[in-house]
Design a protein around this motif. Structure first.
Motif, PDB file in Angstrom:
ATOM      1  N   MET A 163      29.725  77.255  63.385  1.00  0.00           N
ATOM      2  CA  MET A 163      30.127  77.646  61.870  1.00  0.00           C
ATOM      3  C   MET A 163      31.333  76.597  61.652  1.00  0.00           C
ATOM      4  O   MET A 163      32.148  76.534  62.696  1.00  0.00           O
ATOM      5  N   LYS A 164      31.257  75.534  60.676  1.00  0.00           N
ATOM      6  CA  LYS A 164      32.312  74.764  60.798  1.00  0.00           C
ATOM      7  C   LYS A 164      33.643  75.101  60.420  1.00  0.00           C
ATOM      8  O   LYS A 164      33.849  76.397  59.702  1.00  0.00           O
ATOM      9  N   GLY A 165      34.684  74.852  61.094  1.00  0.00           N
ATOM     10  CA  GLY A 165      36.080  74.972  60.979  1.00  0.00           C
ATOM     11  C   GLY A 165      36.675  76.238  61.677  1.00  0.00           C
ATOM     12  O   GLY A 165      37.711  76.440  61.732  1.00  0.00           O
ATOM     13  N   ARG A 166      35.637  76.872  62.651  1.00  0.00           N
ATOM     14  CA  ARG A 166      36.201  77.708  63.488  1.00  0.00           C
ATOM     15  C   ARG A 166      36.809  77.081  64.568  1.00  0.00           C
ATOM     16  O   ARG A 166      36.640  76.488  65.254  1.00  0.00           O
ATOM     17  N   ARG A 167      38.069  77.995  64.952  1.00  0.00           N
ATOM     18  CA  ARG A 167      38.991  77.675  65.945  1.00  0.00           C
ATOM     19  C   ARG A 167      38.470  78.259  67.548  1.00  0.00           C
ATOM     20  O   ARG A 167      38.531  79.676  67.383  1.00  0.00           O
ATOM     21  N   ILE A 168      38.486  77.452  68.568  1.00  0.00           N
ATOM     22  CA  ILE A 168      38.243  78.149  69.669  1.00  0.00           C
ATOM     23  C   ILE A 168      39.344  77.621  70.728  1.00  0.00           C
ATOM     24  O   ILE A 168      39.652  76.455  70.871  1.00  0.00           O
ATOM     25  N   LEU A 169      39.957  78.501  71.390  1.00  0.00           N
ATOM     26  CA  LEU A 169      40.807  78.274  72.559  1.00  0.00           C
ATOM     27  C   LEU A 169      40.133  78.363  73.840  1.00  0.00           C
ATOM     28  O   LEU A 169      39.253  79.291  74.048  1.00  0.00           O
ATOM     29  N   LEU A 170      39.899  77.100  74.652  1.00  0.00           N
ATOM     30  CA  LEU A 170      39.084  77.061  75.886  1.00  0.00           C
ATOM     31  C   LEU A 170      40.348  77.014  76.917  1.00  0.00           C
ATOM     32  O   LEU A 170      41.153  76.107  77.139  1.00  0.00           O
ATOM     33  N   ALA A 171      40.234  77.976  77.745  1.00  0.00           N
ATOM     34  CA  ALA A 171      41.042  78.124  78.874  1.00  0.00           C
ATOM     35  C   ALA A 171      40.044  77.878  80.179  1.00  0.00           C
ATOM     36  O   ALA A 171      39.543  78.649  80.778  1.00  0.00           O
ATOM     37  N   GLU A 172      40.329  76.648  80.740  1.00  0.00           N
ATOM     38  CA  GLU A 172      39.517  76.012  81.859  1.00  0.00           C
ATOM     39  C   GLU A 172      40.485  74.975  82.454  1.00  0.00           C
ATOM     40  O   GLU A 172      41.002  74.311  81.890  1.00  0.00           O
ATOM     41  N   ASP A 173      40.432  75.422  83.901  1.00  0.00           N
ATOM     42  CA  ASP A 173      41.569  74.423  84.829  1.00  0.00           C
ATOM     43  C   ASP A 173      40.627  73.297  85.161  1.00  0.00           C
ATOM     44  O   ASP A 173      41.324  72.542  85.738  1.00  0.00           O
ATOM     45  N   GLU A 174      39.287  73.368  85.292  1.00  0.00           N
ATOM     46  CA  GLU A 174      38.755  72.039  85.720  1.00  0.00           C
ATOM     47  C   GLU A 174      38.407  70.977  84.706  1.00  0.00           C
ATOM     48  O   GLU A 174      37.691  71.314  83.643  1.00  0.00           O
ATOM     49  N   ASP A 175      39.205  69.835  84.954  1.00  0.00           N
ATOM     50  CA  ASP A 175      39.179  68.833  83.745  1.00  0.00           C
ATOM     51  C   ASP A 175      37.650  68.334  83.465  1.00  0.00           C
ATOM     52  O   ASP A 175      37.459  68.296  82.290  1.00  0.00           O
ATOM     53  N   GLY A 176      36.928  68.191  84.508  1.00  0.00           N
ATOM     54  CA  GLY A 176      35.553  67.679  83.921  1.00  0.00           C
ATOM     55  C   GLY A 176      34.689  68.805  83.098  1.00  0.00           C
ATOM     56  O   GLY A 176      34.086  68.505  82.131  1.00  0.00           O
ATOM     57  N   ILE A 177      34.744  69.985  83.562  1.00  0.00           N
ATOM     58  CA  ILE A 177      34.220  71.123  82.852  1.00  0.00           C
ATOM     59  C   ILE A 177      34.795  71.165  81.350  1.00  0.00           C
ATOM     60  O   ILE A 177      34.136  71.201  80.180  1.00  0.00           O
ATOM     61  N   ALA A 178      36.045  71.109  81.233  1.00  0.00           N
ATOM     62  CA  ALA A 178      36.873  71.230  79.905  1.00  0.00           C
ATOM     63  C   ALA A 178      36.540  70.140  79.209  1.00  0.00           C
ATOM     64  O   ALA A 178      36.415  70.355  77.969  1.00  0.00           O
ATOM     65  N   LEU A 179      36.576  68.832  79.763  1.00  0.00           N
ATOM     66  CA  LEU A 179      36.377  67.729  78.814  1.00  0.00           C
ATOM     67  C   LEU A 179      34.849  67.835  78.253  1.00  0.00           C
ATOM     68  O   LEU A 179      34.568  67.619  77.051  1.00  0.00           O
ATOM     69  N   ALA A 180      33.700  68.237  79.153  1.00  0.00           N
ATOM     70  CA  ALA A 180      32.326  68.212  78.687  1.00  0.00           C
ATOM     71  C   ALA A 180      32.353  69.387  77.700  1.00  0.00           C
ATOM     72  O   ALA A 180      31.593  69.299  76.374  1.00  0.00           O
ATOM     73  N   LEU A 181      32.991  70.532  77.696  1.00  0.00           N
ATOM     74  CA  LEU A 181      32.860  71.547  76.932  1.00  0.00           C
ATOM     75  C   LEU A 181      33.734  71.118  75.392  1.00  0.00           C
ATOM     76  O   LEU A 181      33.227  71.368  74.376  1.00  0.00           O
ATOM     77  N   ASP A 182      34.897  70.616  75.633  1.00  0.00           N
ATOM     78  CA  ASP A 182      35.507  70.092  74.497  1.00  0.00           C
ATOM     79  C   ASP A 182      34.738  68.948  73.687  1.00  0.00           C
ATOM     80  O   ASP A 182      34.333  69.274  72.625  1.00  0.00           O
ATOM     81  N   TYR A 183      33.977  68.305  74.253  1.00  0.00           N
ATOM     82  CA  TYR A 183      33.141  67.422  73.475  1.00  0.00           C
ATOM     83  C   TYR A 183      31.936  68.124  72.748  1.00  0.00           C
ATOM     84  O   TYR A 183      31.738  68.144  71.741  1.00  0.00           O
ATOM     85  N   LEU A 184      31.370  69.063  73.588  1.00  0.00           N
ATOM     86  CA  LEU A 184      30.025  69.806  73.067  1.00  0.00           C
ATOM     87  C   LEU A 184      30.565  70.723  71.915  1.00  0.00           C
ATOM     88  O   LEU A 184      30.009  70.924  70.869  1.00  0.00           O
ATOM     89  N   LEU A 185      31.678  71.361  72.013  1.00  0.00           N
ATOM     90  CA  LEU A 185      32.088  71.988  70.934  1.00  0.00           C
ATOM     91  C   LEU A 185      32.517  71.604  69.743  1.00  0.00           C
ATOM     92  O   LEU A 185      32.486  71.959  68.632  1.00  0.00           O
ATOM     93  N   SER A 186      33.133  70.395  69.861  1.00  0.00           N
ATOM     94  CA  SER A 186      33.941  69.678  68.807  1.00  0.00           C
ATOM     95  C   SER A 186      32.603  69.008  68.159  1.00  0.00           C
ATOM     96  O   SER A 186      32.773  69.029  66.828  1.00  0.00           O
ATOM     97  N   ARG A 187      31.694  68.467  68.799  1.00  0.00           N
ATOM     98  CA  ARG A 187      30.519  68.006  68.134  1.00  0.00           C
ATOM     99  C   ARG A 187      29.850  68.977  67.378  1.00  0.00           C
ATOM    100  O   ARG A 187      29.130  68.505  66.457  1.00  0.00           O
ATOM    101  N   ALA A 188      29.769  70.247  67.601  1.00  0.00           N
ATOM    102  CA  ALA A 188      29.090  71.227  66.959  1.00  0.00           C
ATOM    103  C   ALA A 188      29.930  71.922  66.071  1.00  0.00           C
ATOM    104  O   ALA A 188      29.438  72.665  65.098  1.00  0.00           O
ATOM    105  N   GLY A 189      31.004  71.029  65.528  1.00  0.00           N
ATOM    106  CA  GLY A 189      31.759  71.430  64.454  1.00  0.00           C
ATOM    107  C   GLY A 189      32.975  72.456  64.777  1.00  0.00           C
ATOM    108  O   GLY A 189      33.596  72.909  63.681  1.00  0.00           O
ATOM    109  N   TYR A 190      33.226  72.730  65.784  1.00  0.00           N
ATOM    110  CA  TYR A 190      34.615  73.869  66.097  1.00  0.00           C
ATOM    111  C   TYR A 190      35.675  72.977  66.110  1.00  0.00           C
ATOM    112  O   TYR A 190      35.732  71.931  66.885  1.00  0.00           O
ATOM    113  N   GLU A 191      36.697  73.497  66.063  1.00  0.00           N
ATOM    114  CA  GLU A 191      38.191  72.838  66.290  1.00  0.00           C
ATOM    115  C   GLU A 191      38.530  73.625  67.571  1.00  0.00           C
ATOM    116  O   GLU A 191      38.674  74.711  67.917  1.00  0.00           O
TER     117      GLU A 191
END
Length: 127
Positions: free
Chosen positions: A1-29
């Motif tokens: 759903m557009k505009g929903r905010r997600i806090l991602l608590a992940e210490d591994e940079d590679g995983i965090a970057l991939a998830l950030d990209y995926l979630l942002s692309r799906a419309g999440y902040e």
């Protein structure tokens, strides 16, 4: 759903970057933190609609953060999705018992992650 905010608590940079990209692309902040103490501060400062918690975080574990969230009245409605590379049944049960709404074992399919988020937050995801 557009505009929903997600806090991602992940210490591994590679995983965090991939998830950030995926979630942002799906419309999440998406906001990302890399340790447990920063996660708690971010939750208090600007509560998201969902927090994705890695179990093994430096400073404070995802389990401890989950427990802290469930102990705070003002964060009671916050949805919690926990994830871990230790994907055993014991870890899953512990996370759910402490108040997590869902639990994913790494590695997971991105479609499974988006489906879990959609189930927790409602609405469609632009996958």
């Amino acid at each position: 759903m557009k505009g929903r905010r997600i806090l991602l608590a992940e210490d591994e940079d590679g995983i965090a970057l991939a998830l950030d990209y995926l979630l942002s692309r799906a419309g999440y902040e998406v906001a990302r933190v890399a340790d447990g103490q920063t996660a708690l501060a971010a939750l208090e400062e600007t509560p998201p609609d969902l927090v994705i918690l890695d179990v093994m975080l430096p400073g404070k574990t995802g389990y401890e953060i989950c427990q802290d969230i469930r102990g705070k009245r003002d964060l009671g409605a916050l949805k919690i999705l926990m994830m871990t590379a230790r994907g055993g049944e014991v870890e899953r049960r512990k996370g759910l018992a402490l108040g997590a709404d869902a639990f994913l074992a790494k590695p997971f399919a991105t479609a499974d992650l988006l489906a879990q988020i959609r189930a927790l937050l409602g609405g469609e995801v632009d996958a």
